[in-house]
Scaffold this active site. Structure first.
Site, mmCIF file in Angstrom:
data_model
loop_
_atom_site.group_PDB
_atom_site.id
_atom_site.type_symbol
_atom_site.label_atom_id
_atom_site.label_comp_id
_atom_site.label_asym_id
_atom_site.label_seq_id
_atom_site.Cartn_x
_atom_site.Cartn_y
_atom_site.Cartn_z
ATOM 1 N N ARG A 241 -2.907 8.015 4.410
ATOM 2 C CA ARG A 241 -4.346 7.830 4.317
ATOM 3 C C ARG A 241 -4.999 9.171 4.616
ATOM 4 N NH1 ARG A 241 -3.574 4.004 1.787
ATOM 5 N NH2 ARG A 241 -4.212 1.854 2.115
ATOM 6 N N GLU A 270 -12.217 10.007 0.087
ATOM 7 C CA GLU A 270 -11.812 9.658 -1.266
ATOM 8 C C GLU A 270 -12.880 8.872 -2.027
ATOM 9 O OE1 GLU A 270 -7.635 8.699 -0.749
ATOM 10 O OE2 GLU A 270 -8.004 7.105 -2.176
ATOM 11 N N HIS A 288 -4.362 9.553 -5.635
ATOM 12 C CA HIS A 288 -3.934 8.324 -4.949
ATOM 13 C C HIS A 288 -3.115 7.396 -5.859
ATOM 14 C CE1 HIS A 288 -4.971 5.536 -1.324
ATOM 15 N NE2 HIS A 288 -3.758 5.300 -1.783
HETATM 16 C C1 GLV Z 1 -2.214 2.301 -1.159
HETATM 17 O O1 GLV Z 1 -2.631 3.289 -0.619
HETATM 18 C C2 GLV Z 1 -1.729 1.189 -0.399
HETATM 19 O O2 GLV Z 1 -2.001 1.074 0.803
HETATM 20 O O3 GLV Z 1 -1.070 0.348 -1.027
#
Ligand code: GLV
Ligand code: GLV
Length: 322
Positions: A241, A270, A288
């Protein structure tokens, strides 16, 4: 008749599963493939019995309340669930379910890819080649860091971190250090990994990869001070994250070349990037995409649909967080 609301367009596997498992349910999907703001989400989803959401939806206590007292289950199309107020859900008796395991390999492979891309400077090399700036082989040209046998430090001892560590250990012969609140005998047995504190991990590792969840304790875990402890030749990888890293401090560190490179699949705010980040050569930026394979996204959708089906038919869902 149950009402199921899905906050983003999802692979057809999700709605196909629901149509078969809950043929009488009304399933509505956000008709526009963009994130909804709070007012829109309330307008479209209030009265739903089940919500399938993403990590971009902020499900705080007041939003959960606004969705109405009939809400029974929130299934997040992700493994991380830091955007959901679990306490609030729990107090209202709402089950929260996530999608672990299925995305472990896919996310670990993105972390491995970032490690290689940063160390061997794939993106810079691609760019200069396309731009006609490749003037032929030369002994001093485009050198980077090797990967085989280098020390890998993994922050967070979950499934994704372990799969990343295993690939680096078995694929590249890398010794593994890890940092976690508790020791994990399986890491020691399977990977000969050593538990160390964060400072020691940063000082000794050639590759530092972040795999911890975002919690109040891990926000800015990697700040200016911690970045100073990394080797000048080290690579930082974040597929967890964004807010685990102080991104402004990271930009400064990369600009001053105090570490070799960073590979980021997640960002602090983000989809916005910290000022200056995109101008740096020594960073590889991905949008991401840790879990973004066709197979995995289908399976994540089925998992959300299974969780919703279980709760709405009075059964205990798998992968219940609260
Ligand atoms: C993506 O970042 C997830 O947590 O699946
Ligand atoms: C979560 O961290 C996971 O590894 O699944």
């Amino acid at each position: 008749m149950s009402f199921i609301y899905i906050t983003r367009a999802v692979p057809e596997a999700t709605t196909a599963f629901l149509a078969e498992a809950l043929p009488d349910a009304r399933v509505e999907v956000n008709p526009e493939d963009r994130n909804l703001n709070r007012a829109e989400l309330i307008q479209q989803a209030s009265g739903c019995d089940a919500l399938i959401c993403t990590l971009a939806d902020t499900l705080d206590a007041s939003l959960i309340e606004d969705l109405g007292p009939q809400l029974k289950v929130i299934a997040i199309y992700a493994v991380g669930y830091n955007n959901i107020d679990l306490e609030a859900a729990k107090n209202r008796g709402i089950a929260v379910c996530n999608t672990p395991d299925v995305l472990t390999d896919a996310t670990a492979e993105i972390a491995v890819g970032l490690a290689l891309a940063c160390a061997r400077r794939f993106i810079e090399g691609d760019t200069l080649t396309r731009q006609g700036r490749f003037n032929g082989w030369a002994p001093m040209f485009h050198r980077g860091q090797g990967v085989y046998g280098k020390t890998v430090g993994v922050v967070g001892a979950g499934r994704i971190g372990k799969r990343f560590a295993a690939t680096m250990k078995h694929g590249f012969g890398c010794p593994i250090l890890y940092h976690s609140r508790t020791d994990h005998v399986d890491w020691e047995n399977d990977l000969d990994a050593k538990l160390v504190d964060l400072g020691e991990l940063l000082e000794r590792s050639d590759f530092v990869s972040l795999h911890c969840p975002l919690t109040p304790d891990t926000r800015h875990l990697i700040d200016a001070e911690m970045l100073k402890r990394m080797k000048a030749t080290a690579v930082l990888i974040n597929t967890a994250r964004g807010p685990v890293v102080d991104e402004t401090a990271l930009v400064q560190t990369l600009r001053e070349k105090r570490i070799a490179a960073a590979g980021l699949d997640v960002f602090e705010n983000e989809p916005a990037l910290a000022p200056g980040l995109s101008e740096l050569d020594n960073v590889v930026l991905l949008p991401h995409v840790g879990s973004a394979t066709f197979e995995v996204r289908d399976e994540m959708g089925r998992m959300c649909a299974r969780a919703v089906t279980a709760v709405l038919t009075g059964k205990e869902p798998e992968h219940r967080v609260v």
